[in-house]
Design an enzyme around this catalytic site. Structure first.
Site, short mmCIF file in Angstrom:
data_model
loop_
_atom_site.label_atom_id
_atom_site.label_comp_id
_atom_site.label_asym_id
_atom_site.label_seq_id
_atom_site.Cartn_x
_atom_site.Cartn_y
_atom_site.Cartn_z
CG ASP A 88 -14.09 -6.07 -9.74
OD1 ASP A 88 -14.81 -5.08 -9.52
OD2 ASP A 88 -13.01 -6.29 -9.15
NE ARG B 23 -11.29 -1.41 -11.35
CZ ARG B 23 -10.94 -2.66 -11.16
NH1 ARG B 23 -9.72 -3.06 -11.51
NH2 ARG B 23 -11.79 -3.52 -10.65
CG HIS C 68 -22.86 -0.09 -11.23
ND1 HIS C 68 -21.85 -0.99 -11.02
CD2 HIS C 68 -22.74 0.83 -10.24
CE1 HIS C 68 -21.16 -0.65 -9.93
NE2 HIS C 68 -21.68 0.46 -9.44
CB SER D 81 -19.89 -8.90 -2.18
OG SER D 81 -19.45 -7.66 -1.65
CB SER D 82 -22.14 -10.05 2.55
OG SER D 82 -20.91 -10.75 2.44
CD1 TRP E 10 -24.44 -5.38 2.69
CD2 TRP E 10 -25.89 -3.81 2.01
NE1 TRP E 10 -25.59 -6.02 2.25
CE2 TRP E 10 -26.50 -5.07 1.84
CE3 TRP E 10 -26.63 -2.67 1.64
CZ2 TRP E 10 -27.78 -5.24 1.32
CZ3 TRP E 10 -27.91 -2.84 1.13
CH2 TRP E 10 -28.47 -4.10 0.97
CG LEU F 145 -28.10 -20.47 -18.52
CD1 LEU F 145 -26.78 -21.24 -18.58
CD2 LEU F 145 -27.88 -19.05 -19.04
NE ARG G 220 -9.77 -7.69 -4.27
CZ ARG G 220 -8.99 -6.72 -4.76
NH1 ARG G 220 -7.69 -6.88 -4.81
NH2 ARG G 220 -9.51 -5.60 -5.23
CB SER H 235 -14.00 -10.31 -3.57
OG SER H 235 -12.88 -9.58 -4.03
C1 IPE Z 1 -16.59 -8.30 -5.90
O1 IPE Z 1 -16.14 -7.11 -6.40
C2 IPE Z 1 -18.08 -8.26 -5.74
C3 IPE Z 1 -18.85 -8.27 -6.97
C4 IPE Z 1 -18.37 -8.36 -8.17
C5 IPE Z 1 -20.28 -8.21 -6.80
P1 IPE Z 1 -15.64 -5.92 -5.46
O2 IPE Z 1 -15.25 -4.83 -6.35
O3 IPE Z 1 -16.65 -5.64 -4.42
O4 IPE Z 1 -14.38 -6.59 -4.75
P2 IPE Z 1 -13.10 -5.95 -4.06
O5 IPE Z 1 -13.62 -4.91 -3.09
O6 IPE Z 1 -12.28 -5.32 -5.14
O7 IPE Z 1 -12.41 -7.10 -3.43
C1 IPE Z 2 -18.41 -4.54 -10.05
O1 IPE Z 2 -17.78 -3.36 -10.44
C2 IPE Z 2 -19.85 -4.31 -9.68
C3 IPE Z 2 -20.15 -4.49 -8.27
C4 IPE Z 2 -19.29 -4.84 -7.33
C5 IPE Z 2 -21.53 -4.24 -7.86
P1 IPE Z 2 -17.17 -2.35 -9.39
O2 IPE Z 2 -18.22 -1.37 -9.01
O3 IPE Z 2 -16.54 -3.07 -8.27
O4 IPE Z 2 -16.06 -1.64 -10.28
P2 IPE Z 2 -14.61 -1.21 -9.86
O5 IPE Z 2 -13.94 -2.40 -9.22
O6 IPE Z 2 -14.76 -0.07 -8.90
O7 IPE Z 2 -13.96 -0.82 -11.14
MG MG Z 3 -14.69 -3.79 -7.92
#
Ligand code: IPE
Ligand code: IPE
Ligand code: MG
Length: 251
Positions: A31, A35, A48, A76-77, A80, A142, A205, A207
Site C-alpha cells: 500500500d 501517496r 504504481h 482487491s475485490s 474496482w 520461491l 487494517r 482490507s
Molecule cells: C489494499 O489497499 C489493497 C491492495 C494493496 C491491493 P487499499 O489501498 O485498496 O486499501 P484501503 O482502501 O486503504 O483499505
Molecule cells: C496500493 O497503493 C496499490 C493498489 C491498491 C493497487 P494505493 O494505490 O492504494 O496507494 P495509496 O493508498 O492511495 O497511497
Molecule cells: Mg491504498
C-alpha cells in the site's frame, strides 16, 4: 486432550517442533503507491510503476532469505471502486511487467501462482497470466502468489457455498465440517500456513486480505510507502518476526 473441540490450525501443529526464525510464508499488503506519487507531484500511475519495481526487489530478497512463499496483494475485490482510468493503468502495468519479468521468474526459479478471481481482468490478461503460471509451475526456489481481484470474504463465501452444496447433495454430513474442510476450499489450500503479514504505508487494517489465514500470523505494519520498500525494509520485517514469540494459544 486427544480430541479438543477447537483444533489448532496447521501452523500451531508445526510450532510444537519449535519456532522458526525465518517465516516460510510471508504476505504483503502493498500500500502507498498513490501517496508516494502525490508527494512527488506525479500521477498515481507513476506510483504504481515504482511499486512494480519494489515487487521485483522484494521477490529477490524473499528468495535470498529462504522464504518459501511470498503472497502479494496486488488488486482487491474492492479496488474496482477506483476510476476506470486507474483500473486500466493497473491492468496495463500487470501485462507489461508480466512480459518483462517472465524471464526473471524462470532464471530465479520462481513459481507464479494466483489467488482471487483474475478472470475478471478479461481474457487477454487472464490467458497470459494462466500461461505464466503453467510455464513456471516446476520452479522450486520461491512461490510468488499474486492476489488479483482477491477478497477474503468472497473466498470464505465460496467455501461456505461449496460445503452447503455438498451437504445438500448428500455427499457430506454437516457435522463433519471442520477447520480442515474449510481450508481445503480456500484459494491458499496448497500453500504453507501464513507466518507473517506485512502492510506498508502506515495504514493499520487488513482490507479484506487473508482474514482466515491471518488467524495466527504475526502482523507487521510499517510506515514505509510501498514504492520505497527495499531489501533493507524486508530484512527489517524478518528481524521483527524473529523477535516475536508465537504462542498459538499455548503458554
Ligand atoms: C489494499 O489497499 C489493497 C491492495 C494493496 C491491493 P487499499 O489501498 O485498496 O486499501 P484501503 O482502501 O486503504 O483499505
Ligand atoms: C496500493 O497503493 C496499490 C493498489 C491498491 C493497487 P494505493 O494505490 O492504494 O496507494 P495509496 O493508498 O492511495 O497511497
Ligand atoms: Mg491504498
Amino acid at each position: 486432550m486427544s480430541d479438543p473441540i477447537v483444533r489448532p490450525g496447521r501452523s500451531a501443529e508445526r510450532e510444537v517442533e519449535g519456532q522458526k526464525a525465518t517465516p516460510r510464508h510471508v504476505a504483503i499488503i502493498m500500500d502507498g503507491n498513490g501517496r508516494w506519487a502525490a508527494r512527488r507531484g506525479l500521477p498515481r500511475v507513476a506510483g504504481h510503476r515504482a511499486g512494480a519495481e519494489a515487487v521485483r526487489r522484494t521477490m529477490q530478497a524473499a528468495a535470498d532469505a529462504g522464504v518459501e512463499v511470498l503472497t502479494l496483494y496486488a488488486f482487491s475485490s474492492e479496488n474496482w471502486r477506483r476510476s476506470e482510468d486507474e483500473v486500466s493503468d493497473l491492468k496495463g502495468l500487470m501485462r507489461f511487467y508480466l512480459e518483462r519479468e517472465l524471464g526473471t521468474l524462470q532464471k530465479e526459479k520462481v513459481r507464479l501462482k494466483l489467488i482471487g478471481e483474475p478472470a475478471a481482468f478479461g481474457n487477454d490478461l487472464y490467458d497470459r497470466l494462466s500461461q505464466a503460471v503453467e510455464e513456471t509451475k516446476d520452479n522450486d526456489r520461491l512461490t510468488l502468489v499474486v492476489a488479483l481481484n482477491y477478497g477474503s470474504q468472497a473466498e470464505l463465501v465460496g467455501a461456505a457455498r461449496a460445503l452447503a452444496e455438498r451437504a445438500k447433495a448428500g455427499e457430506i454430513d454437516p457435522a463433519t465440517i471442520d477447520i480442515a474442510a474449510v481450508e481445503s476450499l480456500l484459494h491458499t489450500r496448497d500453500l504453507p500456513p501464513l507466518d507473517l503479514l506485512v502492510r506498508t504505508s502506515g495504514e493499520v487494517r487488513l482490507s479484506n486480505f487473508l482474514l482466515w489465514q491471518a488467524a495466527y500470523a504475526e502482523l507487521v505494519f510499517t510506515d514505509t510507502l510501498w514504492p520505497d520498500f527495499d531489501e533493507a525494509a524486508f530484512a527489517a520485517t524478518l528481524a521483527e518476526f524473529a523477535r516475536r514469540q508465537r504462542r498459538f494459544g499455548g503458554r
